[in-house]
Design a protein around this motif. Structure first.
Motif, PDB file in Angstrom:
ATOM      1  N   SER A 221     -34.489  54.603  47.628  1.00 15.43           N
ATOM      2  CA  SER A 221     -33.230  54.499  46.918  1.00 15.43           C
ATOM      3  C   SER A 221     -33.493  53.989  45.502  1.00 15.43           C
ATOM      4  O   SER A 221     -34.540  53.398  45.217  1.00 15.43           O
ATOM      5  CB  SER A 221     -32.280  53.544  47.639  1.00 15.43           C
ATOM      6  N   GLU A 222     -32.535  54.204  44.615  1.00 13.73           N
ATOM      7  CA  GLU A 222     -32.694  53.716  43.251  1.00 13.73           C
ATOM      8  C   GLU A 222     -32.815  52.188  43.203  1.00 13.73           C
ATOM      9  O   GLU A 222     -33.669  51.658  42.468  1.00 13.73           O
ATOM     10  CB  GLU A 222     -31.534  54.178  42.379  1.00 13.73           C
ATOM     11  N   PRO A 223     -32.022  51.441  43.993  1.00  8.83           N
ATOM     12  CA  PRO A 223     -32.219  49.981  43.983  1.00  8.83           C
ATOM     13  C   PRO A 223     -33.602  49.556  44.451  1.00  8.83           C
ATOM     14  O   PRO A 223     -34.178  48.610  43.903  1.00  8.83           O
ATOM     15  CB  PRO A 223     -31.121  49.483  44.936  1.00  8.83           C
ATOM     16  N   LEU A 224     -34.140  50.245  45.462  1.00  5.92           N
ATOM     17  CA  LEU A 224     -35.473  49.903  45.933  1.00  5.92           C
ATOM     18  C   LEU A 224     -36.508  50.200  44.851  1.00  5.92           C
ATOM     19  O   LEU A 224     -37.427  49.404  44.602  1.00  5.92           O
ATOM     20  CB  LEU A 224     -35.791  50.678  47.206  1.00  5.92           C
ATOM     21  N   ARG A 227     -36.444  47.427  42.370  1.00  7.56           N
ATOM     22  CA  ARG A 227     -37.119  46.196  42.810  1.00  7.56           C
ATOM     23  C   ARG A 227     -38.630  46.332  42.640  1.00  7.56           C
ATOM     24  O   ARG A 227     -39.310  45.387  42.217  1.00  7.56           O
ATOM     25  CB  ARG A 227     -36.787  45.897  44.281  1.00  7.56           C
ATOM     26  N   ALA A 228     -39.152  47.497  42.986  1.00  3.48           N
ATOM     27  CA  ALA A 228     -40.597  47.711  42.830  1.00  3.48           C
ATOM     28  C   ALA A 228     -40.984  47.706  41.359  1.00  3.48           C
ATOM     29  O   ALA A 228     -42.040  47.165  40.988  1.00  3.48           O
ATOM     30  CB  ALA A 228     -41.004  49.016  43.489  1.00  3.48           C
ATOM     31  N   ARG A 229     -40.138  48.289  40.518  1.00  6.72           N
ATOM     32  CA  ARG A 229     -40.433  48.278  39.078  1.00  6.72           C
ATOM     33  C   ARG A 229     -40.456  46.846  38.546  1.00  6.72           C
ATOM     34  O   ARG A 229     -41.267  46.502  37.672  1.00  6.72           O
ATOM     35  CB  ARG A 229     -39.400  49.115  38.326  1.00  6.72           C
ATOM     36  N   GLU A 230     -39.585  45.998  39.068  1.00  8.59           N
ATOM     37  CA  GLU A 230     -39.584  44.592  38.646  1.00  8.59           C
ATOM     38  C   GLU A 230     -40.901  43.913  38.992  1.00  8.59           C
ATOM     39  O   GLU A 230     -41.373  43.031  38.260  1.00  8.59           O
ATOM     40  CB  GLU A 230     -38.408  43.863  39.300  1.00  8.59           C
ATOM     41  N   VAL A 231     -41.499  44.307  40.106  1.00  9.61           N
ATOM     42  CA  VAL A 231     -42.810  43.760  40.465  1.00  9.61           C
ATOM     43  C   VAL A 231     -43.853  44.162  39.420  1.00  9.61           C
ATOM     44  O   VAL A 231     -44.645  43.327  38.953  1.00  9.61           O
ATOM     45  CB  VAL A 231     -43.243  44.242  41.864  1.00  9.61           C
ATOM     46  N   THR A 261     -25.591  49.853  50.291  1.00 13.18           N
ATOM     47  CA  THR A 261     -25.443  48.773  49.325  1.00 13.18           C
ATOM     48  C   THR A 261     -26.076  49.180  48.006  1.00 13.18           C
ATOM     49  O   THR A 261     -26.928  50.061  47.960  1.00 13.18           O
ATOM     50  CB  THR A 261     -26.117  47.485  49.843  1.00 13.18           C
ATOM     51  N   ASP A 262     -25.614  48.526  46.943  1.00 15.76           N
ATOM     52  CA  ASP A 262     -26.198  48.782  45.637  1.00 15.76           C
ATOM     53  C   ASP A 262     -27.448  47.948  45.410  1.00 15.76           C
ATOM     54  O   ASP A 262     -28.079  48.043  44.370  1.00 15.76           O
ATOM     55  CB  ASP A 262     -25.170  48.473  44.532  1.00 15.76           C
ATOM     56  N   ASP A 263     -27.784  47.105  46.364  1.00 13.05           N
ATOM     57  CA  ASP A 263     -28.978  46.281  46.248  1.00 13.05           C
ATOM     58  C   ASP A 263     -29.754  46.353  47.557  1.00 13.05           C
ATOM     59  O   ASP A 263     -29.240  46.826  48.574  1.00 13.05           O
ATOM     60  CB  ASP A 263     -28.601  44.833  45.925  1.00 13.05           C
ATOM     61  N   VAL A 264     -30.980  45.900  47.527  1.00 14.62           N
ATOM     62  CA  VAL A 264     -31.799  45.889  48.735  1.00 14.62           C
ATOM     63  C   VAL A 264     -32.522  44.550  48.818  1.00 14.62           C
ATOM     64  O   VAL A 264     -32.749  43.880  47.810  1.00 14.62           O
ATOM     65  CB  VAL A 264     -32.852  47.027  48.738  1.00 14.62           C
TER      66      VAL A 264
END
Length: 298
Positions: A221-224, A227-231, A261-264
């Protein structure tokens, strides 16, 4: 003509099969790309325009020799990717503590330094955990890794004592969500490329194919993906601002599929920056994307 050494292990002198599309993509772009065994002391690394670390899969069994190699190839002054400082940092899993300090969600972890007098029962009691995974800080492929339940800690304490006497160790709360699959999201030069989900064999927790695990291409998903990009961005911040040439972000999505959800709730297990399998086989264009990212840096 650009000449690039692709560092590999002695038992993988031609790289792993999965790297074939990357090797072909380099050669199609006029690059002389040569697999070279990292531990071969006769190699003149300075003769290459760049060294790209790929399948050095035995490095964790020879940590001191590998550390010396990083220094040697760094001194030879070709472009080394990922950068020597990043290799030094990422080879020891205590880097997870640095990323947690930068706000990355990681699994709850006890960092046990070599020679520390520690007992598993004390760690579980203090943390309120019922089950843990224990692993060396320098390891790969589930080497010396055990899943230990509370009722087994007394029996496993001698093994734990021997492990801590010899090396730094991580004790992590066991995450049941691993049975639903572990994401591996691949990034080149900070940009998302592709993903797979690795699943353990029934009754096991290890997702590696050598231990019966399986791999399937899946779209996050785009939220997932965010999150990986933030890492990856946190890695860049930790390492001076530059994104690594390649990064594989491994983690679990808690409560996966339970609700929209819009977040994960994504928890980082590891970010692989030394010798990750990049799963080129699931995306025909991935080898070309990494080749382009590499050539943009030279």
């Amino acid at each position: 003509m650009t000449s690039i050494a692709l560092a590999t292990a002695a038992d993988l002198p031609d790289l792993v099969d999965d790297d074939a599309s990357f090797l072909t993509a380099l050669r199609d772009r006029g690059v002389t790309a040569t697999p070279v065994v990292w531990s071969d002391e006769s190699v003149a690394w300075g003769d290459f325009d760049a060294v790209v670390v790929r399948s050095v899969w035995d490095y964790y069994r020879r940590p001191e020799e590998f550390a010396a190699w990083i220094d040697r190839v760094d001194d030879a002054s070709p472009t080394v990717l990922n950068a020597p400082g990043t290799l030094r940092w990422n080879r020891h899993k205590f880097y997870l503590r640095d990323l947690a300090d930068r706000g990355v969600d990681t699994l709850p972890t006890e960092y046990v330094e070599r020679g520390t007098e520690a007992t598993l029962s004390d760690i579980l009691d203090r943390r309120g955990w019922d089950e843990v995974v224990v692993k060396p800080a320098v390891s790969a492929g589930a080497f010396e890794t055990k899943r230990i339940a509370r009722e087994s800690v007394a029996a496993e304490q001698p093994w734990f004592d021997d492990l801590v006497a010899d090396r730094d160790v991580l004790v992590q709360a066991f995450a049941e969500d691993i049975t639903a699959g572990e994401w591996s999201l691949v990034f080149f030069d900070g940009d998302y490329s592709h993903s797979v989900v690795k699943r353990p064999e029934a009754g096991d927790f290890r997702v590696q194919e050598d231990h019966g695990g399986s791999v399937a291409a899946e779209t996050p998903s785009e939220p997932l993906r965010d999150r990986a990009r933030e890492v990856v961005e946190a890695v860049g911040g930790e390492r001076g601002g530059d994104a690594p040439l390649y990064a594989r972000v491994d983690g679990i999505e808690r409560g996966r599929g339970e609700c929209e959800t819009d977040d994960v709730d994504f928890r980082l297990l590891e970010v692989e920056l030394i010798e990750p399998e990049l799963f080129f086989r699931v995306d025909a264009d991935a080898g070309g994307r990494l080749a382009e990212a590499l050539l943009d840096r030279l």
